[in-house]
Each structure stands twice: as structure tokens, then as C-alpha cells.
Design an enzyme around this catalytic site. Structure first.
Site, PDB file in Angstrom:
ATOM      1  N   CYS A   2     104.772  27.831  89.012  1.00 23.82           N
ATOM      2  CA  CYS A   2     103.634  27.800  89.663  1.00 23.82           C
ATOM      3  C   CYS A   2     102.400  26.919  89.417  1.00 23.82           C
ATOM      4  CB  CYS A   2     103.335  28.389  87.642  1.00 23.82           C
ATOM      5  SG  CYS A   2     104.306  29.134  86.566  1.00 23.82           S
ATOM      6  N   ARG A  27     103.467  27.972  97.199  1.00 21.65           N
ATOM      7  CA  ARG A  27     104.177  27.615  95.895  1.00 21.65           C
ATOM      8  C   ARG A  27     104.917  29.338  96.079  1.00 21.65           C
ATOM      9  NH1 ARG A  27     103.051  23.256  93.133  1.00 21.65           N
ATOM     10  NH2 ARG A  27     103.796  23.539  91.235  1.00 21.65           N
ATOM     11  N   TRP A  75     104.178  32.273  88.599  1.00 21.70           N
ATOM     12  CA  TRP A  75     105.944  32.433  89.349  1.00 21.70           C
ATOM     13  C   TRP A  75     106.078  32.331  88.004  1.00 21.70           C
ATOM     14  CZ3 TRP A  75     108.369  33.403  93.097  1.00 21.70           C
ATOM     15  CH2 TRP A  75     109.957  33.233  92.875  1.00 21.70           C
ATOM     16  N   ASN A 101     102.817  25.172  84.034  1.00 25.40           N
ATOM     17  CA  ASN A 101     103.946  25.245  84.924  1.00 25.40           C
ATOM     18  C   ASN A 101     104.860  24.325  84.410  1.00 25.40           C
ATOM     19  OD1 ASN A 101     104.998  25.006  87.226  1.00 25.40           O
ATOM     20  ND2 ASN A 101     103.866  22.924  87.864  1.00 25.40           N
ATOM     21  N   GLY A 102     105.684  25.284  83.906  1.00 24.61           N
ATOM     22  CA  GLY A 102     106.574  24.124  83.532  1.00 24.61           C
ATOM     23  C   GLY A 102     107.737  25.532  82.688  1.00 24.61           C
ATOM     24  N   GLU A 493     129.110  28.536 103.582  1.00 28.12           N
ATOM     25  CA  GLU A 493     128.525  28.797 103.430  1.00 28.12           C
ATOM     26  C   GLU A 493     127.360  27.723 104.432  1.00 28.12           C
ATOM     27  OE1 GLU A 493     125.492  30.104 102.429  1.00 28.12           O
ATOM     28  OE2 GLU A 493     124.079  28.694 102.299  1.00 28.12           O
ATOM     29  N   LYS A 497     124.424  28.377 107.491  1.00 24.04           N
ATOM     30  CA  LYS A 497     123.087  28.179 107.843  1.00 24.04           C
ATOM     31  C   LYS A 497     122.669  27.104 108.534  1.00 24.04           C
ATOM     32  CE  LYS A 497     121.413  28.368 104.714  1.00 24.04           C
ATOM     33  NZ  LYS A 497     122.290  29.596 103.715  1.00 24.04           N
ATOM     34  N   GLU A 500     122.378  30.052 111.238  1.00 26.99           N
ATOM     35  CA  GLU A 500     120.920  30.736 110.837  1.00 26.99           C
ATOM     36  C   GLU A 500     119.761  29.787 111.886  1.00 26.99           C
ATOM     37  OE1 GLU A 500     119.768  32.402 107.350  1.00 26.99           O
ATOM     38  OE2 GLU A 500     120.559  30.837 106.685  1.00 26.99           O
ATOM     39  N   HIS A 516     146.834  30.488 112.744  1.00 35.31           N
ATOM     40  CA  HIS A 516     146.440  32.247 112.504  1.00 35.31           C
ATOM     41  C   HIS A 516     145.970  33.055 113.432  1.00 35.31           C
ATOM     42  CE1 HIS A 516     149.414  31.957 108.951  1.00 35.31           C
ATOM     43  NE2 HIS A 516     148.455  31.146 108.851  1.00 35.31           N
ATOM     44  N   LYS A 615     112.970  36.614 105.530  1.00 33.53           N
ATOM     45  CA  LYS A 615     113.629  35.884 103.606  1.00 33.53           C
ATOM     46  C   LYS A 615     114.040  37.133 103.236  1.00 33.53           C
ATOM     47  CE  LYS A 615     114.031  32.677 100.724  1.00 33.53           C
ATOM     48  NZ  LYS A 615     115.405  31.678 101.068  1.00 33.53           N
TER      49      LYS A 615
END
Ligand code: AGP
Length: 620
Positions: A2, A27, A75, A101-102, A493, A497, A500, A516, A615
Site C-alpha cells: 500500500c 507500487r 494493495w 500499510n503492512g 527458472e 530469466k 526473457e 542424451h 506482465k
């Protein structure tokens, strides 16, 4: 996470607060609101879901005045994105309002006690307990003889924050103290801006930097009282604390990324906190289990599960693949992982006791949404592991777990991955404990989970070393990432990264699979990143590294061991701290993320918005 901004000055607060909220939009948020103490001395509140422009329309239609106010972008973590759940929250008397916020970890217990005292809650949020507590203490009879309204309000805030567990940055208004804003901080940033005949309080300097660069950073367990031209900082016991005034050197553009060059680096560096937010309040040592109430599964349901199907895309799929290892190990339930796009078209076999887990950061990925609908169609119970509260996938599942990673702006997913894997581990503990996992094993692992933020910090502290290695390989044309067991998904992964954001042809493989076929591509131009943490398979990993060396391939090895052979065979070695074996995939992800980031930056790629990518892929 937030955003908060508060203002007190000689001009109307609303336009300044709205402008501040707009500067906090980066944010990420799903609703916003503003409160002022009007010229009539009353608290006025306007709130709306969606973008700030929607809030502006509400205010245009129903103006709000007053030279003091607080505002908030939400958020959602507890309770969906609704006007009711939006901040500011107001108490029953209508005389006190707050923004937060939290995450308040013990809000459920506090809410129960407050409701027993007759307090009526109107929202689903954790934050609302704060305003009810402040109101209770402020109007508490034995607090009445505590001098002026300001002293009483300060004491009420101090008594309240000492009751809260979890993280908070709050700003408080009370119409009986109409020239004062009180702030308090523990775990969520708060910064004061010293303006000309005005004062600001905000969750980050971006909210008011166009008005002043003179700031005071609050530290944890501190309270601040601000008026138009003064401020006073104290600790939670209300003892004065002296603070330095600092001059901000950043330029305005940089501030949106809190001083980082890219959102991706900011989000990589947020992982001590985002991983903590994935487990905070969810480790129950008494019962030696994890608390995942959102799953809405009885122990009987869990005992009846005969198979788990995990479906997702991209990074979320890789997190699910790590989940397979840990869930099978701790809970003894067979787990299958499948690309969501494949899952939905292969007529998957679903039985009444099949549990489907849909993992998605955005909660809007079309392939994953279609897969969960197909699973539901076939009678499966479907749980969502999402980051965005109230997202479509979260809403369409029968229940689920939010990973609380905060908004992830960079297209390349980083903190969401480590939070998703953390939740996979919590789920494995939870299911395992219902199905025979010992208290001792569960408690040992939970204690190790609490050390993760520190271990992640240690890697971030060594990011310059990782950068030094990475830039050597900028411009590489082809790369392999190889790992074994639960490091194989991390290899995938790492390859994703790098691919992309730098557009290098990077692919991940199980290390034993190289012989193989893939090893045919190895030559002196080809880079291989070997994920070789200490494990029963370390010697086998070293043998795979030797195979690459024997063909003159370049090798970067990431390890938590001091192994001579690794040093001898590798062109570069990236060291990470040792953690519990089950947690190594989380830690190993950090060097993967940083390696990809620094290679892409060295190649001057658009790290936050790589070509061809979005995104959230809301189309098939
Ligand atoms: C990962 O870095 C990519 N941005 C992409 O693979 C992403 O993980 C995938 O599209 C899934 O997104 P979701 O987690 O929002 O469902």
C-alpha cells in the site's frame, strides 16, 4: 504494498494528497481513498476502487476541503478490492480515521476481543482493528484525565501499536486534534517531509518529493506527531527520540523505483521482506504445522487427497515443480505438474479426491484460468496460489493462499517465485502433519524458514560479486542451466530469466539429461550454469560439470560448498549460504535472478519491459 501520504499546511490538502497518490501508483494498488478534517472540523472521507482517476471523479462530484488530510492506495491483502475495504478506515464515533500499510498478524484475535466489547466492524481488512483500538484507548475513561486531547491521542496510538503484531506504517487523524497527524512505524517504511509552512508523512519520498527534499526517516518502533511547522518523534513508550534531517539526492524519476535502476532489481532486493510476508503469521510451533486457513480443507479432506495436480505457466510453473518435490517428500501425496496450456486440452484424468493447485502471480493468466475451469468442470477441488488479492483465478478457486509478495512490476517474475515456493513448503508441512509428518521434522524446518530473510540478505550483500561474474558473459549466444532433483526447476527458472530479459538462447535441463543430446552443442562459446549445492547428488553434479569441461564449455557453478573440484573445473563460482535442504531452491533462485539481471543490463536490454512480453498474459 500500500501507499500512504499525509499533509498539513496552509492550502487545501486534497489536491496535494491526490497528486501524492499518483506518485505512488507505481507500487501497484486496487483502490484508493482520502480523509481530511474539513473547515467545519469534521472528518470527511472519499474512497473508490480502481485507478486514482476514479477517486478524482468522486471528489469532483462530492468535493472535500480542509488543510489537513491523509490518503492511501491499497494493495489488498485481507479482503477483496472494494470501496468498503479501501482506506482510510474510520472508527465508530466518526472522530478518528487511519490509513495502514503492512500486515497485522494478530488481527483476528484483536477483532474478536473488540467485537466482544461491542465494537462493530464494517470491513474484511486486518487494518480496521487499528482504528477501533485507538478509539477505544482515546475514549477510555481512565485515559480521560490524561491532559489535552493531543496527549490522549498520542497515548492511545502508543497503547495501540504495542498491541499489534506484524508490520505497519500508519497515519492517524482525530477531529478533536484538528492540527495534528500522528504516524507510527514497525516494519513498513514511513518518512516525514519538512515543507515550507507544511509537513508531509508518507510510505516513500516519491509522494512529496516535488514539495521538499528535506526528510526524516522513521525507524521501527517510533511514533511521530506532526503539525504545520513542527514535528516530534518518540518511541512506542512515548520517550522523545532525536532524528536527523536528511537531504534527498535522488532525482524525481529515480524515486519511482525507490532509487533502484530497474523495478526488477528493486523486486529482487525486496525478497527478504516478501519471503517473510509469505510465512509471517503462518508458522504454528505449538501444533508444529503451518496455518493456511484460506485452503478451507478439513483434515479429513486432506487425508482423502490421493493426487495433486499443479498447473501454471512460466515462473509459476517452475515454483510448482519445486512444490512437487517437497509435497511428495513431506506429505507423501503423488504430485503431477503440467503446463496450464497443455493441461486444459489433454482431457486430464480427474478423480473426486484429486486436488488441483493453480499457481499465478497475476491471477489473470488466461491459460491458467482455463485450466482451473477445466479441472472444476471435471469435479476437482481447485486451490489458487496467487499474489493479487481478489484476482480472477483467486476468486474462481474453491479457496487458496495469497503469497503476499506485494506488487510485482517487472515483467520478469522474481519475488513472486520465491514467495510461491515458500507457500509450497508451508503447504507441504501442513498436509504432511495431517498425514503423519513428525512434529520434530516440521518444527526444525519451520525454524529454518525463519532464517530465510537473513540468508537472502547475505546473497544480496554479495550482488556486486555476482555482477562481476555476469558481465563477463554478456553477449553469450547460447547457455545451458543444469540442476538435479529440486534444483532442476530452478535451472529452468534461471534459463527463463536470462532468456526473457537478455534474449540469449538459454535452456534448462536435468543435469543427467545433458548426455542424451544437449551436450552435442557444447563448445568453447557455450556457457553452462551449474546449480550444485551440497546434497547427496553433489558428486554426480561434479561429474556433469566435468563432462562440460572436457568439451571446453564455459562453466559458472553456483554452490554452498567449498569443493576443490568445483573450483578447479569452473571458470567462475558463485557462493551462497547453506540452508536447510528443502529451502535451497529458494536461495538458489537469487543468483539466477541477479545473473540474468546484470547480463541484461550489461547488454543494455530493456530489463523491466522486455520485447514481445507482457506482465500478465491474459490471452491464450
Ligand atoms: C516469468 O518471468 C514471466 N513473466 C512469465 O513466464 C510468467 O511467469 C507467466 O506468464 C505466468 O504469469 P502468472 O504467474 O501471473 O500467472
Amino acid at each position: 504494498m500500500c501507499g500512504i501520504i499525509g499533509f498539513i499546511g496552509r492550502t487545501d490538502a486534497a489536491p496535494i494528497l491526490i497528486e501524492g497518490l499518483k506518485r505512488l501508483e507505481y507500487r501497484g494498488y486496487d483502490s484508493s481513498g482520502i480523509a481530511t478534517i474539513s473547515s467545519a472540523g469534521k472528518i470527511e472521507i472519499r474512497k473508490e476502487i480502481g485507478k486514482i482517476v476514479e477517486l478524482e471523479k468522486i471528489i469532483k462530484h462530492n468535493p472535500i476541503n480542509g488543510k489537513i488530510g491523509i490518503a492511501h492506495t491499497r494493495w489488498a491483502t485481507h479482503g477483496g478490492a472494494t470501496v468498503t475495504n479501501a482506506h482510510p478506515h474510520i472508527g465508530q464515533t466518526g472522530k478518528i480515521t487511519i490509513v495502514h500499510n503492512g500486515i497485522i498478524e494478530n488481527y483476528a484475535t484483536l477483532k474478536k476481543h473488540l467485537e466482544k466489547e461491542g465494537r462493530e466492524f464494517t470491513t474484511e481488512t486486518d487494518s480496521e482493528v487499528i482504528v477501533h483500538l485507538i478509539e477505544r484507548y482515546y475514549f477510555d475513561t481512565d485515559n480521560q484525565d490524561d491532559g489535552s486531547p493531543l496527549t490522549r491521542l498520542e497515548k492511545a496510538v502508543s497503547d495501540t501499536v504495542k498491541m499489534l503484531e506484524g508490520t505497519f506504517g500508519i497515519a492517524v487523524l482525530c477531529d478533536e486534534v484538528p492540527d495534528t497527524i500522528i504516524g507510527a512505524r514497525k516494519g513498513s517504511p514511513l518518512v516525514i517531509g519538512i515543507g515550507k509552512d507544511s509537513m508531509f508523512i508518507a510510505s516513500d519520498i516519491n509522494a512529496f518529493v516535488t514539495y521538499t527534499k528535506q526528510v526524516i526517516y522513521l525507524d521501527d518502533n517510533e511514533i511521530v506527531t506532526i503539525n504545520r511547522d513542527t514535528y516530534q518523534t518518540k518511541n512506542f513508550e512515548r520517550a522523545p527520540v532525536s532524528k536527523d534531517i536528511e537531504e534527498i539526492s535522488w532525482d524525481v524519476d529515480e524515486i519511482g523505483r525507490a532509487g533502484y535502476d530497474h523495478f526488477m532489481l528493486k523486486e529482487i532486493c525486496e525478497q527478504p521482506d516478501s519471503v517473510r510476508n509469505a510465512f509471517i503469521g503462518r508458522l504454528l510451533y505449538e501444533q508444529a504445522t503451518a496455518k493456511l486457513g484460506g485452503l478451507k480443507l478439513s483434515n479429513k479432506d486432506i487425508l482423502n487427497i490421493d493426487r495433486i495436480l499443479i498447473t501454471a505457466c512460466g515462473t509459476a510453473l517452475h515454483a510448482g515443480m519445486v512444490g512437487k518435490y517437497i509435497i511428495e517428500q513431506l506429505a507423501g501425496i503423488p504430485v503431477e505438474v503440467d503446463f496450464a496450456s497443455e493441461f486444459r486440452y489433454r482431457n486430464p484424468i480427474i478423480r473426486p479426491n484429486t486436488l488441483v493447485l493453480a499457481i499465478s502471480q497475476s491471477g489473470e493468466t488466461a491459460d491458467t484460468l482455463a485450466a482451473l475451469r477445466e479441472a472444476k468442470q471435471k469435479g476437482a477441488t481447485v486451490m489458487g496460489i496467487c499474489n493479487v488479492v481478489g484476482s480472477t483465478i483467486a476468486r474462481e478457486c474453491d479457496g487458496g493462499v495469497y503469497v503476499h509478495a506485494g506488487p510485482e512490476i517487472g515483467v520478469a517474475s522474481t519475488k513472486a517465485f520465491t514467495s510461491q515456493v515458500t507457500v509450497m513448503i508451508l503447504l507441504a508441512i501442513y498436509f504432511g502433519r495431517v498425514r503423519g509428518l513428525s512434529r520434530d521434522i516440521a518444527n526444525k524446518l519451520m525454524k529454518e524458514i525463519e532464517k530465510l530473510p537473513g540468508a537472502i540478505h547475505a546473497i544480496l550483500d554479495s550482488k556486486e560479486k555476482i555482477k562481476k561474474v555476469a558481465v563477463k558473459y554478456a553477449g553469450t549466444k547460447h547457455a545451458f542451466f543444469m540442476g538435479r532433483n529440486d534444483q532442476y526447476p530452478v535451472a529452468l527458472e534461471g534459463a527463463l530469466k536470462l532468456k526473457e530479459i537478455s534474449y540469449i538462447d538459454a535452456n534448462g535441463y536435468p543435469a543427467a539429461e545433458m548426455k542424451h543430446g544437449p551436450i552435442a552443442l557444447i563448445d568453447e562459446e557455450h556457457l553452462t550454469v551449474a546449480l550444485a549445492p551440497d546434497s547427496p547428488l553433489l558428486e554426480k553434479m561434479i561429474a556433469n560439470i566435468q563432462e562440460i569441461r572436457a568439451r571446453n564449455g564455459k562453466i559458472v557453478t553456483v554452490t554452498d560448498t567449498k569443493n576443490q573440484m568445483i573450483e578447479k573445473l569452473s571458470d567462475d563460482v558463485i557462493k551462497i549460504p547453506k540452508v536447510h535442504p528443502a529451502l535451497k531452491p529458494i536461495l538458489m533462485a537469487l543468483p539466477m535472478q541477479l545473473f540474468a539481471y546484470y547480463v541484461a543490463v550489461a547488454m543494455e536490454c530493456d530489463v523491466d519491459q522486455p520485447r514481445n512480453l507482457a506482465k500478465s498474459v491474459t490471452v491464450e
